[in-house]
Design a protein around this motif. Sequence first.
Motif, PDB file in Angstrom:
ATOM      1  N   ASN A 165      13.584   0.109   5.499  1.00 30.64           N
ATOM      2  CA  ASN A 165      13.174   1.114   5.365  1.00 30.64           C
ATOM      3  C   ASN A 165      12.723   0.644   3.775  1.00 30.64           C
ATOM      4  O   ASN A 165      12.529  -0.458   3.324  1.00 30.64           O
ATOM      5  CB  ASN A 165      14.188   2.328   4.329  1.00 30.64           C
ATOM      6  CG  ASN A 165      15.360   2.690   3.871  1.00 30.64           C
ATOM      7  OD1 ASN A 165      14.772   1.193   2.767  1.00 30.64           O
ATOM      8  ND2 ASN A 165      16.282   2.605   4.073  1.00 30.64           N
ATOM      9  N   ARG A 166      11.704   2.052   2.754  1.00 32.69           N
ATOM     10  CA  ARG A 166      10.502   1.379   1.755  1.00 32.69           C
ATOM     11  C   ARG A 166      11.829   0.579   0.956  1.00 32.69           C
ATOM     12  O   ARG A 166      11.049  -0.056   0.156  1.00 32.69           O
ATOM     13  CB  ARG A 166      10.218   2.135   1.222  1.00 32.69           C
ATOM     14  CG  ARG A 166       9.203   3.409   2.014  1.00 32.69           C
ATOM     15  CD  ARG A 166       8.299   4.105   1.258  1.00 32.69           C
ATOM     16  NE  ARG A 166       8.055   4.004   0.412  1.00 32.69           N
ATOM     17  CZ  ARG A 166       7.249   4.359  -0.732  1.00 32.69           C
ATOM     18  NH1 ARG A 166       7.199   5.536  -0.357  1.00 32.69           N
ATOM     19  NH2 ARG A 166       6.823   4.033  -1.588  1.00 32.69           N
ATOM     20  N   LYS A 167      13.080   0.267   0.734  1.00 34.96           N
ATOM     21  CA  LYS A 167      13.908  -0.110  -0.571  1.00 34.96           C
ATOM     22  C   LYS A 167      14.756  -0.970  -0.260  1.00 34.96           C
ATOM     23  O   LYS A 167      15.050  -1.555  -0.569  1.00 34.96           O
ATOM     24  CB  LYS A 167      14.759   1.524  -0.770  1.00 34.96           C
ATOM     25  CG  LYS A 167      13.201   2.471  -1.547  1.00 34.96           C
ATOM     26  CD  LYS A 167      14.309   2.672  -2.718  1.00 34.96           C
ATOM     27  CE  LYS A 167      13.504   3.679  -3.309  1.00 34.96           C
ATOM     28  NZ  LYS A 167      13.846   4.515  -4.543  1.00 34.96           N
ATOM     29  N   LYS A 200      -3.499  -1.486   2.418  1.00 37.38           N
ATOM     30  CA  LYS A 200      -2.542  -1.593   3.262  1.00 37.38           C
ATOM     31  C   LYS A 200      -1.587  -0.731   2.702  1.00 37.38           C
ATOM     32  O   LYS A 200      -1.536  -0.376   1.020  1.00 37.38           O
ATOM     33  CB  LYS A 200      -1.890  -3.054   2.891  1.00 37.38           C
ATOM     34  CG  LYS A 200      -2.593  -4.344   3.773  1.00 37.38           C
ATOM     35  CD  LYS A 200      -2.398  -5.984   3.128  1.00 37.38           C
ATOM     36  CE  LYS A 200      -2.571  -6.885   4.128  1.00 37.38           C
ATOM     37  NZ  LYS A 200      -2.157  -8.025   3.232  1.00 37.38           N
ATOM     38  N   ASN A 201      -0.573  -0.866   2.939  1.00 36.76           N
ATOM     39  CA  ASN A 201       0.228   0.782   3.294  1.00 36.76           C
ATOM     40  C   ASN A 201       1.659  -0.690   2.335  1.00 36.76           C
ATOM     41  O   ASN A 201       1.879  -0.561   2.345  1.00 36.76           O
ATOM     42  CB  ASN A 201       0.964   2.312   3.818  1.00 36.76           C
ATOM     43  CG  ASN A 201       1.305   0.800   5.356  1.00 36.76           C
ATOM     44  OD1 ASN A 201       2.361  -0.325   4.949  1.00 36.76           O
ATOM     45  ND2 ASN A 201       0.697   1.475   6.688  1.00 36.76           N
ATOM     46  N   ARG A 202       2.663   0.676   1.998  1.00 40.23           N
ATOM     47  CA  ARG A 202       3.480  -0.193   0.830  1.00 40.23           C
ATOM     48  C   ARG A 202       4.465  -0.755   2.655  1.00 40.23           C
ATOM     49  O   ARG A 202       5.111  -2.026   2.092  1.00 40.23           O
ATOM     50  CB  ARG A 202       4.847   1.129   0.534  1.00 40.23           C
ATOM     51  CG  ARG A 202       6.089   0.294   0.323  1.00 40.23           C
ATOM     52  CD  ARG A 202       5.903  -0.610  -0.818  1.00 40.23           C
ATOM     53  NE  ARG A 202       5.721  -0.179  -2.199  1.00 40.23           N
ATOM     54  CZ  ARG A 202       5.180  -0.707  -3.179  1.00 40.23           C
ATOM     55  NH1 ARG A 202       5.768  -2.346  -2.917  1.00 40.23           N
ATOM     56  NH2 ARG A 202       4.205  -1.053  -3.890  1.00 40.23           N
ATOM     57  N   GLU A 208       6.551  -6.259   4.308  1.00 38.36           N
ATOM     58  CA  GLU A 208       7.206  -6.645   5.525  1.00 38.36           C
ATOM     59  C   GLU A 208       6.327  -8.157   5.100  1.00 38.36           C
ATOM     60  O   GLU A 208       6.904  -9.284   5.401  1.00 38.36           O
ATOM     61  CB  GLU A 208       5.924  -6.474   6.752  1.00 38.36           C
ATOM     62  CG  GLU A 208       7.087  -5.335   7.487  1.00 38.36           C
ATOM     63  CD  GLU A 208       6.596  -4.593   8.641  1.00 38.36           C
ATOM     64  OE1 GLU A 208       5.282  -4.546   8.471  1.00 38.36           O
ATOM     65  OE2 GLU A 208       6.724  -4.324   9.180  1.00 38.36           O
ATOM     66  N   GLU A 209       5.258  -8.243   4.370  1.00 36.28           N
ATOM     67  CA  GLU A 209       4.619  -9.762   3.759  1.00 36.28           C
ATOM     68  C   GLU A 209       5.273 -10.076   3.182  1.00 36.28           C
ATOM     69  O   GLU A 209       6.243 -11.561   2.806  1.00 36.28           O
ATOM     70  CB  GLU A 209       3.033  -9.369   3.129  1.00 36.28           C
ATOM     71  CG  GLU A 209       1.860  -9.093   4.722  1.00 36.28           C
ATOM     72  CD  GLU A 209       1.033  -9.360   3.464  1.00 36.28           C
ATOM     73  OE1 GLU A 209       0.986  -9.052   2.623  1.00 36.28           O
ATOM     74  OE2 GLU A 209      -0.609  -8.671   4.545  1.00 36.28           O
ATOM     75  N   ALA A 210       6.215  -9.237   2.605  1.00 35.59           N
ATOM     76  CA  ALA A 210       7.188 -10.045   1.449  1.00 35.59           C
ATOM     77  C   ALA A 210       8.768 -10.057   2.081  1.00 35.59           C
ATOM     78  O   ALA A 210       8.719 -11.595   1.755  1.00 35.59           O
ATOM     79  CB  ALA A 210       8.006  -8.850  -0.379  1.00 35.59           C
ATOM     80  N   PHE A 269       8.931  -7.398  -6.242  1.00 31.70           N
ATOM     81  CA  PHE A 269       9.486  -6.482  -5.080  1.00 31.70           C
ATOM     82  C   PHE A 269      11.323  -6.188  -5.574  1.00 31.70           C
ATOM     83  O   PHE A 269      11.782  -6.454  -4.701  1.00 31.70           O
ATOM     84  CB  PHE A 269       9.084  -6.806  -3.413  1.00 31.70           C
ATOM     85  CG  PHE A 269       8.306  -7.306  -3.171  1.00 31.70           C
ATOM     86  CD1 PHE A 269       7.625  -6.226  -2.683  1.00 31.70           C
ATOM     87  CD2 PHE A 269       6.922  -8.382  -3.410  1.00 31.70           C
ATOM     88  CE1 PHE A 269       6.236  -6.415  -1.804  1.00 31.70           C
ATOM     89  CE2 PHE A 269       6.111  -8.846  -2.941  1.00 31.70           C
ATOM     90  CZ  PHE A 269       5.528  -7.115  -2.207  1.00 31.70           C
ATOM     91  N   SER A 270      10.611  -5.968  -7.103  1.00 35.71           N
ATOM     92  CA  SER A 270      12.661  -5.553  -7.057  1.00 35.71           C
ATOM     93  C   SER A 270      13.132  -4.840  -6.759  1.00 35.71           C
ATOM     94  O   SER A 270      14.036  -4.228  -6.556  1.00 35.71           O
ATOM     95  CB  SER A 270      12.412  -5.728  -9.237  1.00 35.71           C
ATOM     96  OG  SER A 270      11.249  -4.276  -9.519  1.00 35.71           O
ATOM     97  N   ARG A 271      12.122  -3.682  -6.552  1.00 34.15           N
ATOM     98  CA  ARG A 271      12.659  -1.964  -5.662  1.00 34.15           C
ATOM     99  C   ARG A 271      13.123  -2.722  -4.728  1.00 34.15           C
ATOM    100  O   ARG A 271      13.782  -1.305  -3.689  1.00 34.15           O
ATOM    101  CB  ARG A 271      11.443  -1.351  -6.109  1.00 34.15           C
ATOM    102  CG  ARG A 271      11.313  -0.946  -7.204  1.00 34.15           C
ATOM    103  CD  ARG A 271      10.156  -0.005  -7.502  1.00 34.15           C
ATOM    104  NE  ARG A 271       9.858   0.849  -8.594  1.00 34.15           N
ATOM    105  CZ  ARG A 271       9.969   1.860  -9.221  1.00 34.15           C
ATOM    106  NH1 ARG A 271       8.622   3.016  -8.025  1.00 34.15           N
ATOM    107  NH2 ARG A 271       9.514   2.261 -10.274  1.00 34.15           N
TER     108      ARG A 271
END
Length: 235
Positions: free
Chosen positions: A114-116, A78-80, A85-87, A154-156
């Motif tokens: 986005n990623r963040k 799984k990618n980031r 998305e699961e989180a 997932f603090s970031r």
Amino acid sequence: MSTFTAKTVDDAIEQGLSKLNLKKNNAQINIVQKSRKGFFGIGRKNAIVEIDEITQNKPVDNKTEDKPKENKIVKRPKNRKDINEEALKDLVSYLEPIVKELGIQAELEPKLVNRKFAEINFVTNQEGILIGKHGLTINALQDLSQIYLNHLGFSRLSIQLDTADYRHRRVETLKKLAEKTAREAVASGQPVYLDPMPSFERKVIHSELENSPHVETISSGREPYRSVVIEPQII
């Protein structure tokens, strides 16, 4: 396969083997879901396993029959984006019962920007209750959401909760407040203290006045009572 549920994976396996009267080395075990303790009792999940008996096949004579080639399915890591998305889905599941406890009927629409950064928009006819006075309720839910993501590791990933375009309207209100308070500080020659507000709202005030030649801004106090102070420039 037979399915078994328990508080932990080991308990579920032990329960299944006992009911099927099997030994572990004679059983095919598939872990469907690992257990999760949840957060403040919300989001708790039991472990789920599938168990089936391994059937002993007769050996095949390699001289008369070739073994069929196995088609192995290779799972891609799984990618980031998928992980985030699961989180986000877990967070929605966590928030839904909390919102219901507040007496609010709402549909939650998550979006990974986005990623963040991620957003959850609440579609409801009870925006006023959800927002609360000066955004107190929705800001508290946002703080709780960020704590939950931190708890999951997932603090970031930053989260923003919104409803009925409240965040945009609030930014415009804060900008007007900044300009009005700056004029008051210059006219009186004294610093003006604003009401306590969360850090992302204080940033709006600081950004709006950072290039002003007449005033400067600082943050004062401790969370959650930290506020912005607007002071006239000393010439």
